[in-house]
Design an enzyme around this catalytic site. Structure first.
Site, PDB file in Angstrom:
ATOM      1  N   ASN A  71       0.688  43.716 -34.248  1.00 46.20           N
ATOM      2  CA  ASN A  71       0.741  45.097 -33.777  1.00 46.20           C
ATOM      3  C   ASN A  71       0.461  45.133 -32.297  1.00 46.20           C
ATOM      4  O   ASN A  71      -0.258  44.289 -31.758  1.00 46.20           O
ATOM      5  CB  ASN A  71      -0.255  45.989 -34.531  1.00 46.20           C
ATOM      6  CG  ASN A  71      -1.617  46.019 -33.879  1.00 46.20           C
ATOM      7  OD1 ASN A  71      -1.858  46.749 -32.914  1.00 46.20           O
ATOM      8  ND2 ASN A  71      -2.523  45.202 -34.393  1.00 46.20           N
ATOM      9  N   GLY A  74      -1.968  49.393 -28.869  1.00 44.30           N
ATOM     10  CA  GLY A  74      -2.484  49.606 -27.509  1.00 44.30           C
ATOM     11  C   GLY A  74      -3.418  50.797 -27.390  1.00 44.30           C
ATOM     12  O   GLY A  74      -3.358  51.554 -26.417  1.00 44.30           O
ATOM     13  N   LEU A  75      -4.296  50.946 -28.391  1.00 39.55           N
ATOM     14  CA  LEU A  75      -5.387  51.929 -28.289  1.00 39.55           C
ATOM     15  C   LEU A  75      -4.959  53.372 -28.076  1.00 39.55           C
ATOM     16  O   LEU A  75      -5.629  54.123 -27.376  1.00 39.55           O
ATOM     17  CB  LEU A  75      -6.368  51.517 -27.176  1.00 39.55           C
ATOM     18  CG  LEU A  75      -7.211  50.275 -27.444  1.00 39.55           C
ATOM     19  CD1 LEU A  75      -8.119  49.970 -26.254  1.00 39.55           C
ATOM     20  CD2 LEU A  75      -8.052  50.413 -28.702  1.00 39.55           C
ATOM     21  N   CYS A 132      -9.622  43.788 -27.763  1.00 40.62           N
ATOM     22  CA  CYS A 132      -8.272  44.265 -28.060  1.00 40.62           C
ATOM     23  C   CYS A 132      -7.249  43.475 -27.255  1.00 40.62           C
ATOM     24  O   CYS A 132      -7.286  43.464 -26.027  1.00 40.62           O
ATOM     25  CB  CYS A 132      -8.121  45.750 -27.737  1.00 40.62           C
ATOM     26  SG  CYS A 132      -6.438  46.321 -28.054  1.00 40.62           S
TER      27      CYS A 132
END
Ligand SMILES: Cc1cc2nc3c(=O)[nH]c(=O)nc-3n(C[C@H](O)[C@H](O)[C@H](O)COP(=O)(O)OP(=O)(O)OC[C@H]3O[C@@H](n4cnc5c(N)ncnc54)[C@H](O)[C@@H]3O)c2cc1C
Ligand SMILES: Cc1cc2nc3c(=O)[nH]c(=O)nc-3n(C[C@H](O)[C@H](O)[C@H](O)COP(=O)(O)O)c2cc1C
Ligand code: FES
Lengths: 305, 264
Positions: A71, A74-75, A132
């Protein structure tokens, strides 16, 4: 009949059972409430939250890979203020223990969001995402070096008084070194692991499938990596750990508990089995009863030698 | 009652369903009928199900498929083999079980005004369900576009529910030569609404056409999905909303969007 106790604790945070969703895979708890009450879970870890709202990365954001998925979300998130005003009340109404996963572009960002959440008593803990892989600034950039990781954790510790959990990246040479740096800087517990950096190529278009080129690998494919890291960190530091990575059934979750995790998170498996978390909770109860073990705590780290 | 049934939602079914029938209707395109459920029988046109074949070979993520028809007994799906997921689906046989979650997403709203339906390729699938709901509506017209005659399917089925069915193909091997937008331009009368499903470029040109002709347009979009439930933010598309551009979820706010708001 013996009394079965599946409660646990991480970094001083008491949980009625050890199962919670992994950040970013369960929204803010509203979506899966269609199937069961989110208050049944040990805790609810919400979508990664930043100071300001974020749009996230360009689609497509998802690609399937053997035994897993990539995935690059991107927050994307509503930002801390909307989280508090629009999303938190639902979780509070359902009596959830709320863990806020937080991310930032700079150390000051992390400190500011921690300070804001410190004022919200309905948030029981923050999980500091320094791992992340899908954002250029922040996220993983802080999690790959012991110094930077320590800097972020220290700044959050100064502003946040309740339970502080550091979420670590597997994309490092020595996970134990980073884990130690976080504990020494004031983290009460660790979440292991975030996604593993990976990629996929669209052979018809001869270019990376995700516009962001790389993405975070999750799902069963990463379970052995996650398990190994939980084991190594528990053995070396004895820290409280939330284990995450590829858990798709009760047996997987139990492996993590035996490797030293005090609790577990379930991510990708929610996507193909929306009932997976209640099933794992039921699995723990059944296992303890069948094996005449009165408390789940007796199983934590039994395989660590 | 097993634990799964207890936890199941009133609105969304999640569990195993049986394959009642599966047929290759044209090369590479299959019609599969699965057993329905209380929740699935309440599906609306434009909604979708999230499916995993229960065979030895499996994919991690489910695959989204539009509901081509649903009632108390069966749910019909039409799909084309693209990759692994749809290949495994195509290998199912009568009596096999598949894991189904649905109905999901927001479909086409009920309309009482004259409406133009526009389907490109597999995009015809959800329009069949919609056409059935609008059955006998004299004022409803449908344009189906395919690459060529070998890819065309379901035309007789559409003709049995709608009077005005037009077919066009890129090479003219069936119906008239040309694309859906061109054909819509030819046949348009006093319709004020277009409901469309098909490839992005077709939806883009139709949305421009609708704008020029002061029509409303609803389009069904696709994006790769993670959860199908609105939780992972994997399936977003860019939409104009309140003067701003924002990402909205195909699985939750969509798959049917106001075509004039989509940023193609
Ligand atoms: C809401 C929704 C409804 C859909 N309804 C239908 C339907 O009724 N009938 C039908 O045949 N298809 C439908 N699709 C597309 C279908 O989901 C994909 O074709 C399928 O997921 C491909 O899976 P695969 O494993 O066969 O291919 P993969 O191996 O995953 O990919 C092969 C190729 O398929 C395409 N693809 C992959 N995923 C998607 C996707 N989510 N959307 C579009 N293309 C994709 C890509 O071009 C890719 O290169 C729908 C998609 C969405 C989002
Ligand atoms: C779609 C998606 C979004 C994610 N978003 C976040 C996030 O916002 N913050 C975070 O710390 N981790 C995020 N993660 C990582 C998960 O929390 C988890 O660490 C990882 O997926 C491994 O667990 P799994 O294999 O059970 O999915 C995300 C994962 C996925 C699949
Ligand atoms: S697929 Fe997860 S939000 Fe749409």
């Amino acid at each position: 009949m013996i009394n079965i106790d599946i409660s646990t604790a991480v970094g001083g945070l008491k949980l009625k059972n050890p199962v919670m969703p992994a950040s970013g895979t369960w929204g803010y708890g509203e979506e899966y409430a269609e199937f069961y009450n989110p208050g049944e879970l040990g805790a609810v870890v919400v979508k990664g939250t930043t100071l300001e709202p974020r749009h996230g990365n360009e689609p497509p954001r998802i690609a399937e890979t053997p035994a897993g998925m990539l995935n690059s979300v991107g927050l994307q998130n509503v930002g801390v203020e909307k989280f508090i005003s629009e999303k938190l009340p639902f979780l509070k109404d359902n009596k959830c223990v709320v863990i806020a996963n937080i991310a930032g572009d700079s150390i000051d960002d992390y400190a500011a969001i921690a300070e804001r959440l410190d004022a919200e008593k309905d948030v029981s803990a923050v999980e500091v995402n320094i791992s992340c892989p899908n954002v250029s600034k922040g996220g993983i950039a802080f999690g790959v070096g012991a110094d930077t990781a320590s800097g972020v954790i220290k700044s959050v510790r100064k502003k946040y008084k309740r339970v502080l959990i550091a979420k670590l990246s597997p994309n490092v040479t020595d996970i134990v070194e980073i884990a130690r740096a976080c504990i020494d800087s004031g983290a009460d517990a660790l979440t292991l692991i975030n996604t593993v950096k990976g990629m996929s190529i669209d052979i018809n278009n001869r270019k990376p499938l995700l516009p962001n080129c790389t993405g975070g690998l999750s799902g069963p494919a990463i379970k052995p990596i996650a398990l190994r890291m939980v084991y190594e960190v528990k053995k070396a530091t004895g820290a409280d750990i939330i284990g995450v990575g590829g858990i798709e059934c009760f047996e997987d979750a139990l492996e993590f508990i035996m490797a030293g995790a005090n609790a577990v998170q379930v991510g990708t498996a929610n996507f193909y089995n929306p009932l997976v978390m209640p099933e794992i909770i039921g699995g723990f109860r059944k296992y303890l009863a069948e094996n005449k073990i009165s408390s789940l705590k007796e199983l934590i780290g039994v395989a660590v030698h | 009652m097993n634990s799964r049934e207890k936890l199941s939602s009133e609105k969304i079914f999640f569990g195993l369903r049986e394959v009642i029938n599966i047929n290759e209707i044209v090369k590479g395109t299959f019609l599969v009928e699965i057993s329905s459920s209380a929740q699935l029988s309440k599906s609306g046109p434009g909604q979708f199900v999230y499916i995993i074949p229960k065979t030895q070979k499996r994919t991690i993520l489910p695959r989204p498929l539009c509901i081509a028809d649903a009632d108390a007994d069966t749910v019909k799906l039409i799909f084309k083999v693209k990759g692994k997921g749809t290949l495994y689906l195509s290998e199912l046989s009568k009596g096999d079980k598949i894991s189904v979650m649905g109905p999901l997403g927001k479909g086409f709203q009920a309309v009482n005004e004259p409406v133009l339906l526009a389907g490109g390729g597999l995009g015809a699938a959800p329009l069949y369900f919609l056409a059935k709901k609008l059955r006998n509506n004299e004022k409803t017209s449908l344009v189906l576009g395919f690459k060529n005659k070998d890819e065309a399917y379901f035309i007789n089925e559409f003709k049995s529910v709608l009077r005005n069915v037009f077919v066009c193909t890129d090479d003219g091997s069936l119906g008239s030569r040309g694309n859906v937008t061109g054909k819509i331009g030819e046949i348009i009368k006093d319709e004020k609404i277009i409901c469309a499903c098909g490839p992005r470029p077709m939806l883009k040109s139709l949305s421009a056409f609708a704008g020029e002709n002061k029509m409303r347009i609803f389009v069904s979009l696709e994006e790769r999905m993670g959860c199908g439930m609105g939780a992972c933010l994997g399936c977003v598309v860019k939409i104009r909303s309140g003067g701003k551009e924002e990402y909205q979820r195909v699985c939750k706010e969509g798959p049917v969007f106001d075509g004039s708001k989509v940023i193609y």
